[in-house]
Design an enzyme around this catalytic site. Sequence first.
Site, PDB file in Angstrom:
ATOM      1  N   GLY A 139       1.318  -4.421 -54.205  1.00  0.00           N
ATOM      2  CA  GLY A 139       0.876  -3.071 -53.886  1.00  0.00           C
ATOM      3  C   GLY A 139      -0.253  -2.874 -52.902  1.00  0.00           C
ATOM      4  O   GLY A 139      -0.580  -1.726 -52.596  1.00  0.00           O
ATOM      5  N   CYS A 186       2.905   0.037 -48.301  1.00  0.00           N
ATOM      6  CA  CYS A 186       3.472  -0.143 -49.639  1.00  0.00           C
ATOM      7  C   CYS A 186       3.003   0.992 -50.540  1.00  0.00           C
ATOM      8  O   CYS A 186       1.822   1.353 -50.531  1.00  0.00           O
ATOM      9  CB  CYS A 186       3.035  -1.483 -50.222  1.00  0.00           C
ATOM     10  SG  CYS A 186       3.683  -1.797 -51.874  1.00  0.00           S
TER      11      CYS A 186
END
EC number: 1.7.1.7
Length: 347
Positions: free
Chosen positions: A181, A186
Amino acid sequence: MRIEEDLKLGFKDVLIRPKRSTLKSRSDVELERQFTFKHSGQTWSGVPIIAANMDTVGTFAMATALASFDILTAVHKHYSVEEWNAFAASASADVLKHVMVSTGTSDTDFEKTKQILIANPALNFLCIDVANGYSEHFVQFVSKAREAWPDKTIIAGNVVTGEMCEELILAGADIVKVGIGPGSVCTTRVKTGVGYPQLSAVIECADAAHGLGGQIISDGGCTMPGDVAKAFGGGADFVMLGGMLAGHEESGGTVVEENGEKFMLFYGMSSESAMNRHVGGVAQYRAAEGKTVKLPLRGPVENTARDVMGGLRSACTYVGASRLKELTKRTTFIRVQEQENRIFNSL
């Protein structure tokens, strides 16, 4: 359910404390490292920075350009076997030793990878890449790959905790890719609520991997050369860059023009853009976990490569590390609430 009370930190939460140094110049710093990998037995030396296996970063053109700096490229998995064969036939041996073949974990991926590696034995790195490295299927695929290619250096990820890092190394991975993440395009953390601050993930996973004779890659979260230095300071053996290497001539993104200015599209590999391009759209059972951004064209990647390497050398001189290998031993992190004076950032 339980709550871990220990503080977890990202790159923005710390700075590196300066220390006395006997170095007279940044040119005295050696960035090249040498590794002998646990399972493959292969030895590699170079600057341990890796261009990410994204189709708007990890291209053949990027690999060719970065090899001249002794930097690695994890070439994205969407090139065909024929394209791989053509590239390997035209590239020098020096370029090929800086190239990683990327793959997913399907049977089709396995067969395609087999064809690429049989036809091109000079390719020594295999990057097995999924968004969630915690599945039993993924661990089984790593074991299958190790059995199939005992002399290849295998990278596996992504994970963010020590116990999973250990499991992947025991399953046959030489290097574990760390990060869930933190990437610039992202959105996994906001779509799923799952993740781990990158610096703490690196510190935890480095400790686990090094105890078993493996290495780790810090993948994601770097926005500037100082973040790369912090990743190495935290114990990363390699640092993978996506957004910092996007938008260049070699990056492979689609170029669009708006109001006379040219931009390059850069997107996450779980974004709607990526899934539309490669799998015909977002499946009904899932959500896109990435975004698409337009970056002003940034010219040749060599300028950015020099900037990152220059920042690393300077970081080493500030803590008295004559070699990049020494940086983690010389690093003391201090927690901070500010990174820089931003008064003129909007100008």
